[in-house]
Design a protein around this motif. Structure first.
Motif, PDB file in Angstrom:
ATOM      1  N   SER A   1     -60.392 -90.652  70.446  1.00 39.02           N
ATOM      2  CA  SER A   1     -60.322 -91.085  69.015  1.00 39.02           C
ATOM      3  C   SER A   1     -61.583 -91.086  68.167  1.00 39.02           C
ATOM      4  CB  SER A   1     -59.763 -92.741  69.177  1.00 39.02           C
ATOM      5  OG  SER A   1     -60.926 -93.490  69.702  1.00 39.02           O
TER       6      SER A   1
ATOM      7  N   LYS B   1     -57.939 -87.448  75.490  1.00 40.47           N
ATOM      8  CA  LYS B   1     -58.041 -87.502  74.062  1.00 40.47           C
ATOM      9  C   LYS B   1     -59.126 -88.631  73.741  1.00 40.47           C
ATOM     10  CE  LYS B   1     -54.753 -88.412  70.471  1.00 40.47           C
ATOM     11  NZ  LYS B   1     -53.251 -88.690  70.087  1.00 40.47           N
TER      12      LYS B   1
ATOM     13  N   GLU C   1     -54.210 -96.388  75.867  1.00 42.22           N
ATOM     14  CA  GLU C   1     -53.915 -95.429  74.644  1.00 42.22           C
ATOM     15  C   GLU C   1     -55.410 -95.645  73.934  1.00 42.22           C
ATOM     16  OE1 GLU C   1     -52.300 -92.978  71.738  1.00 42.22           O
ATOM     17  OE2 GLU C   1     -51.110 -93.850  73.483  1.00 42.22           O
ATOM     18  N   GLU C   2     -55.819 -96.584  73.801  1.00 41.29           N
ATOM     19  CA  GLU C   2     -57.330 -96.617  73.097  1.00 41.29           C
ATOM     20  C   GLU C   2     -58.257 -96.767  74.267  1.00 41.29           C
ATOM     21  OE1 GLU C   2     -60.115 -96.204  70.390  1.00 41.29           O
ATOM     22  OE2 GLU C   2     -57.789 -96.181  70.045  1.00 41.29           O
TER      23      GLU C   2
END
Length: 154
Positions: free
Chosen positions: A132, A130, A42-43
């Motif tokens: 962040s 994606k 996710e990160e």
């Protein structure tokens, strides 16, 4: 070689250039998503993505040589945010008698972050990872715009 920081428009530029010169685009984001997308945490962290980027680029270099044998230009959408990264490809090109042209996309940070936010929100990110805000900021710390001596060289 397409050079610019995150959100500069490198992939869009690379695709247009490939159409113009009948070249083949190597886009690191698309490679990373295709090969590792299902395993992406996710990160994103440099410890996770850098070894994978390096493995992709090793294979990309072998394909560049084959395409050169076929007289097909390679369009490298690999970021080239650091001088040492660009230098490694200048060396690679010299070792294989390949011509190099550096295309630099210099876009203000606020514009680039806005593009990244819009891309992140899109259900179809067009092969883009994606990113962040912490990852964007980390990448910014590595951005080394080409200086005049490098621009004259490429």
């Amino acid at each position: 070689m397409i050079c610019g920081s995150t959100g500069a428009g490198k992939t869009t530029y690379a695709q247009a250039l490939a159409n113009e010169v009948d070249g083949f685009v190597f886009s690191i984001d698309k490679w990373m998503i295709t090969l590792f997308g299902d395993d992406t945490p996710e990160e994103l962290t440099p410890a996770w993505f850098m070894p994978r980027v390096e493995r992709c680029e090793e294979h990309i270099r072998s394909q560049i040589i084959r395409l050169a044998d076929l007289n097909v230009p390679s369009i490298l959408d690999l970021g080239f945010q650091r001088k040492d990264h660009r230098n490694s490809y200048y060396t690679f090109a010299g070792e294989h008698s390949l011509a190099v042209k550096l295309h630099v996309l210099d876009v203000p940070v606020a514009v680039r972050w806005g593009r990244v936010e819009r891309r992140n929100a899109s259900p179809d990110r067009d092969g883009s990872l994606k990113v962040s805000r912490p990852m964007f900021d980390y990448i910014e710390t590595n951005w080394e715009p080409p200086e005049q001596d490098e621009l004259a060289r490429a």
